[in-house]
Design an enzyme around this catalytic site. Sequence first.
Site, PDB file in Angstrom:
ATOM      1  N   HIS A 181      11.019 -16.125   6.789  1.00  0.00           N
ATOM      2  CA  HIS A 181      10.181 -16.644   7.746  1.00  0.00           C
ATOM      3  C   HIS A 181       9.946 -15.450   8.786  1.00  0.00           C
ATOM      4  CE1 HIS A 181       7.840 -20.569   8.340  1.00  0.00           C
ATOM      5  NE2 HIS A 181       7.607 -19.851   9.505  1.00  0.00           N
ATOM      6  N   ARG A 185      11.516 -15.416  12.207  1.00  0.00           N
ATOM      7  CA  ARG A 185      10.969 -16.274  13.560  1.00  0.00           C
ATOM      8  C   ARG A 185      12.046 -17.310  13.473  1.00  0.00           C
ATOM      9  NH1 ARG A 185       5.959 -14.919  14.186  1.00  0.00           N
ATOM     10  NH2 ARG A 185       4.854 -16.851  14.409  1.00  0.00           N
ATOM     11  N   ARG A 232      10.545 -18.764  19.766  1.00  0.00           N
ATOM     12  CA  ARG A 232      10.104 -17.358  20.163  1.00  0.00           C
ATOM     13  C   ARG A 232       9.489 -17.500  21.678  1.00  0.00           C
ATOM     14  NH1 ARG A 232       6.795 -20.002  15.199  1.00  0.00           N
ATOM     15  NH2 ARG A 232       8.828 -19.608  13.920  1.00  0.00           N
ATOM     16  N   TYR A 243       2.177 -13.851  19.507  1.00  0.00           N
ATOM     17  CA  TYR A 243       2.489 -14.590  18.543  1.00  0.00           C
ATOM     18  C   TYR A 243       2.939 -13.989  17.097  1.00  0.00           C
ATOM     19  CZ  TYR A 243       1.923 -19.179  14.741  1.00  0.00           C
ATOM     20  OH  TYR A 243       1.536 -19.200  14.129  1.00  0.00           O
ATOM     21  N   GLN A 301      -0.622 -24.049   1.196  1.00  0.00           N
ATOM     22  CA  GLN A 301       1.075 -24.061   1.786  1.00  0.00           C
ATOM     23  C   GLN A 301       1.105 -25.125   2.914  1.00  0.00           C
ATOM     24  OE1 GLN A 301       1.220 -23.430   5.824  1.00  0.00           O
ATOM     25  NE2 GLN A 301       4.059 -23.891   5.517  1.00  0.00           N
ATOM     26  N   SER A 329      -2.428 -21.333   5.425  1.00  0.00           N
ATOM     27  CA  SER A 329      -0.966 -21.907   6.042  1.00  0.00           C
ATOM     28  C   SER A 329      -1.977 -23.779   6.127  1.00  0.00           C
ATOM     29  CB  SER A 329      -0.984 -21.980   7.591  1.00  0.00           C
ATOM     30  OG  SER A 329      -0.511 -22.680   7.982  1.00  0.00           O
ATOM     31  N   THR A 385       6.675 -24.737   2.360  1.00  0.00           N
ATOM     32  CA  THR A 385       7.723 -24.895   3.514  1.00  0.00           C
ATOM     33  C   THR A 385       8.689 -25.397   3.734  1.00  0.00           C
ATOM     34  OG1 THR A 385       5.831 -23.131   4.185  1.00  0.00           O
ATOM     35  CG2 THR A 385       7.644 -23.035   5.249  1.00  0.00           C
TER      36      THR A 385
HETATM   37  C1  LIG Z   1       2.156 -14.824  13.147  1.00  0.00           C
HETATM   38  C2  LIG Z   1       2.773 -15.825  11.693  1.00  0.00           C
HETATM   39  C3  LIG Z   1       2.747 -17.337  11.984  1.00  0.00           C
HETATM   40  C4  LIG Z   1       3.024 -17.891  10.475  1.00  0.00           C
HETATM   41  N1  LIG Z   1       2.620 -18.689  10.057  1.00  0.00           N
HETATM   42  C5  LIG Z   1       3.207 -19.843   9.196  1.00  0.00           C
HETATM   43  C6  LIG Z   1       3.089 -20.640   8.294  1.00  0.00           C
HETATM   44  O1  LIG Z   1       1.858 -21.415   9.464  1.00  0.00           O
HETATM   45  N2  LIG Z   1       3.294 -21.413   7.713  1.00  0.00           N
HETATM   46  C7  LIG Z   1       4.070 -20.563   6.660  1.00  0.00           C
HETATM   47  O2  LIG Z   1       4.939 -21.205   5.841  1.00  0.00           O
HETATM   48  N3  LIG Z   1       4.932 -19.450   6.994  1.00  0.00           N
HETATM   49  C8  LIG Z   1       3.990 -18.887   7.849  1.00  0.00           C
HETATM   50  N4  LIG Z   1       5.211 -18.254   8.589  1.00  0.00           N
HETATM   51  C9  LIG Z   1       5.942 -17.086   7.803  1.00  0.00           C
HETATM   52  C10 LIG Z   1       5.288 -15.903   6.945  1.00  0.00           C
HETATM   53  O3  LIG Z   1       4.563 -17.131   5.400  1.00  0.00           O
HETATM   54  C11 LIG Z   1       6.065 -14.767   6.625  1.00  0.00           C
HETATM   55  O4  LIG Z   1       7.053 -15.858   5.601  1.00  0.00           O
HETATM   56  C12 LIG Z   1       6.462 -13.818   7.257  1.00  0.00           C
HETATM   57  O5  LIG Z   1       5.411 -13.872   7.999  1.00  0.00           O
HETATM   58  C13 LIG Z   1       7.113 -12.951   5.884  1.00  0.00           C
HETATM   59  O6  LIG Z   1       7.619 -12.284   7.159  1.00  0.00           O
HETATM   60  P1  LIG Z   1       6.630 -10.338   7.484  1.00  0.00           P
HETATM   61  O7  LIG Z   1       5.947 -10.701   8.525  1.00  0.00           O
HETATM   62  O8  LIG Z   1       7.794  -9.292   8.066  1.00  0.00           O
HETATM   63  O9  LIG Z   1       5.704  -9.889   6.176  1.00  0.00           O
HETATM   64  C14 LIG Z   1       4.133 -17.175   9.359  1.00  0.00           C
HETATM   65  C15 LIG Z   1       4.712 -15.834  10.251  1.00  0.00           C
HETATM   66  C16 LIG Z   1       3.495 -15.026  10.889  1.00  0.00           C
HETATM   67  C17 LIG Z   1       4.376 -13.475  11.225  1.00  0.00           C
END
Ligand SMILES: Cc1cc2nc3c(=O)[nH]c(=O)nc-3n(C[C@H](O)[C@H](O)[C@H](O)COP(=O)(O)O)c2cc1C
Length: 387
Positions: free
Chosen positions: A276, A279, A165, A25, A128, A107, A156
């Site tokens: 993000h 993702r 994914r 994940y 968030q 989150s 967000t």
């Molecule tokens: C496993 C995972 C879960 C995430 N869940 C959220 C979330 O709940 N809310 C959100 O705004 N961003 C979420 N993100 C995005 C992160 O806040 C962030 O933008 C991102 O991880 C940055 O990229 P990096 O992992 O390469 O540092 C998630 C990212 C990952 C990897």
Amino acid sequence: MPTITCIEDLKQLHKRRAPRMFYEYCESGSYTEQTFRENTSDFAQIRLRQKVAVDMSNRSLAGAMIGQPVAMPVALAPVGFTGMQSANGEIKAARAAEAFGVPFTLSTMSINSVEQVAEATSKPFWFQLYVMRDEDFVDGMIARAKKAGCSALVLTLDLQILGQRHKDLKNGLSAPPKLTLSSIMNLATKVRWGLGMLGAKSRSFGNIVGHAKGVENMSSLNAWTSEQFDPRLDWSKIARIRDQWGGKLILKGILDADDARIAADFGADAIIVSNHGGRQLDGALSAIRKLPEIVAAVGDRIEVHLDSGIRSGQDVLKALALGATGTYIGRAYIYGLGAMGQAGVTKALEVIRNELDISLALCGERDVKALRRENLLVPKGFFDAYD
Ligand SMILES: Cc1cc2nc3c(=O)[nH]c(=O)nc-3n(C[C@H](O)[C@H](O)[C@H](O)COP(=O)(O)O)c2cc1C
């Protein structure tokens, strides 16, 4: 205790220690994962300019993000399911961030609730928000974040519909994990993780279960989350949330200069240039490639932060030199958490701090605030390669 020298070491340990569905994940992007890969490969294309014979004593990494002092301009990004990587994961990450002196962002899709994290920490953290269709839930969540003393709301904007994914579908991602033959076989090899989970304060989405109408158990939770992200989110709804919150507001997921201008007109305190972590929109450009254009558009009016792809202190240095006033790490600290719990999050922060500090010195600088474009060497045409 294994010798950890870099974020990659934490990633390898995370992979060994956490259940496959949660590691994957974390370690995935949407669709072909092009944007996920380019977030890191684009950082690697940018090089640092070495300078010598400059007094490098008394260096400083400290600064401020939205007016709050930080030991270094690196916050922990909001990450869903964090409490599934390690029991009470949000509490562990928040405590590590607090001790280190950097912001932690909880989150909406956390396992520990906002109340549990507030109870386990002594300084304000950030919250968030995902905007859901259920307005009572959103109103209630804002009120709960205020009551918990959160000092900023990170709204967000890039996930009102979910980028697919593939691995999550194949693994049947859920919290707690669904028991299938393959997940049971995998969980049986994760004894340390399982023992930790016995003592977890929460094993499902703590902000949602028991708070959203009609969500009391796993099957109602699954139905609720799949239909709740509000596709109608627009600037008028954002204005309503801004007014209701009334405190510091950070808009997350901006990747376009025109959107950044609207965000600046709108009176937010900061934007996060982000895709993000690769993702959501697969095929979007990396955040670091878009950063200079957005800084040029709004950097004199609003704080510009960046995430997506940071795996080292050198990456942080590059983002700061290109005009970001703050950065966030997502996966880099989740690897640490999945590898070694709270100590692992601290380790991730230490690794990044040391890399930032040493690289700063070798670039001939003593203060991260002095970093600028001249500290970097960038391939010709890199920032305007796409039109
Ligand atoms: C496993 C995972 C879960 C995430 N869940 C959220 C979330 O709940 N809310 C959100 O705004 N961003 C979420 N993100 C995005 C992160 O806040 C962030 O933008 C991102 O991880 C940055 O990229 P990096 O992992 O390469 O540092 C998630 C990212 C990952 C990897």
